[in-house]
Design an enzyme around this catalytic site. Sequence first.
Site, short mmCIF file in Angstrom:
data_model
loop_
_atom_site.label_atom_id
_atom_site.label_comp_id
_atom_site.label_asym_id
_atom_site.label_seq_id
_atom_site.Cartn_x
_atom_site.Cartn_y
_atom_site.Cartn_z
N ALA A 245 -23.28 13.37 18.47
CA ALA A 245 -23.33 14.79 18.14
C ALA A 245 -22.60 15.15 16.84
O ALA A 245 -23.16 15.82 15.95
CB ALA A 245 -22.75 15.59 19.30
N ASP B 87 -22.85 16.14 24.11
CA ASP B 87 -23.69 16.65 23.02
C ASP B 87 -23.79 18.16 23.03
O ASP B 87 -24.14 18.77 22.01
CB ASP B 87 -25.09 16.03 23.12
CG ASP B 87 -25.04 14.58 22.70
OD1 ASP B 87 -24.56 13.76 23.49
OD2 ASP B 87 -25.44 14.27 21.56
O1 MRU Z 1 -28.54 9.60 21.56
P1 MRU Z 1 -27.18 9.53 20.93
O2 MRU Z 1 -26.70 8.13 20.72
O3 MRU Z 1 -27.07 10.41 19.72
O4 MRU Z 1 -26.28 10.17 22.06
C1 MRU Z 1 -24.91 10.23 21.86
C2 MRU Z 1 -24.18 10.55 23.08
O5 MRU Z 1 -24.69 10.95 24.10
C3 MRU Z 1 -22.72 10.53 22.93
O6 MRU Z 1 -22.11 10.19 24.14
C4 MRU Z 1 -22.43 11.96 22.52
O7 MRU Z 1 -22.92 12.27 21.26
C5 MRU Z 1 -21.13 12.42 22.72
S1 MRU Z 1 -20.02 12.05 21.48
C6 MRU Z 1 -20.55 12.96 20.15
#
Ligand code: MRU
Length: 368
Positions: free
Chosen positions: A56, A246
Amino acid sequence: MNVDGKHYRTVWFEDIGKPMVKIINQTKLPYAFEIENLDAVESVVSAIKNMHVRGAGCIGVTAAYGMCLAANQSNGDFTKFESLAQKIKGARPTATNLSWAVKRQLELVKKNIDEDWLSLTVGEALKISDEDSQWCKQIGDHGKNILLDIAKSKNDGCPVNILTHCNAGWLAFADWGSATSPIYSAHRDGLSVHVWVDETRPLNQGSKLTSWELSNEGVPHTIIADNAAGHLMASGMVDIVITGTDRTTSYGDVANKIGTYLKALAANDNGIPFYVALPSSTFDWEAEEGGRGIPIEKRNSEEVKFISGLDSQGDIKKVSLSLPSANCANYAFDVTPARLVTGLITERGVCSATRAGIEKVFPEKFDN
Ligand code: MRU
């Protein structure tokens, strides 16, 4: 974070005769550390969609820098600037940080329409990146105290065992990470910790990215199959779960990588604290209670059907995991209801995952 002794942020900007956004291509990790140049909004959108950058906070900062390229490409035409902003915003739906950063840049330019848009947006993107890094560092300082308290209450001489899911680390932000920041901070202070790293199918952000990061910091850890977490929790091998998010509602419901909800259920059943770490940029202040209406990204089913890794020749290869005709679905996120979340670790401190708890920490968001 340092890579081979050099400090990097995950995204940055350079003007080498042409404005350029530089990213660490996360699809190559842990096998190769490659920096990629993005010179147009279209390449920024593609890098976000195809997960060259992900997490995120990191996609928020990338979007903020992408808006510098949008400023450059729109030649003073605000309608064009808005339409490029829409493209960046539409790259991925679930993480709030993306639309938050785009909106911030749009509003800044709108307010200062007669100024130089490129230098305005470059300054703001740097500010967003600095804030992100600072907030994550503060999350580490607050979250470390939770780990210290657990260490004090343990008499088994074992390290504090933390379980995490996906990658909510340095790579998911500009620096430090959210869920990993308390771990890095405690480990740098000499606390004995060990991390259970969920591999996080289908794209393996845990086994590929979190494990690489923890290795760089020298943090002891063990990769586990996603389905092992329940057994470990039931066997007393997990002291605390910390994940990122996110998008989080002002009621404390948490959207995060698919599988997070299952970990929260298992933690709840075993009386294990389940914390979620996030900077304020990940709150969706408008989202409904329970997280109903949070857009859950559905990605290409090929990511479930295939897996990629290094072959014996040292080349990254993709191999099939099912019959080519098999029907697959790829839901990328789930929502963990607030009742399963022990607390939220934010840059301003730790609070309960309730509206009242969040209001105490961010009162200005609840005015009127
Ligand atoms: O699909 P992604 O790899 O972008 O998903 C990321 C996640 O779900 C992380 O755990 C999440 O971004 C939380 S930390 C910013």
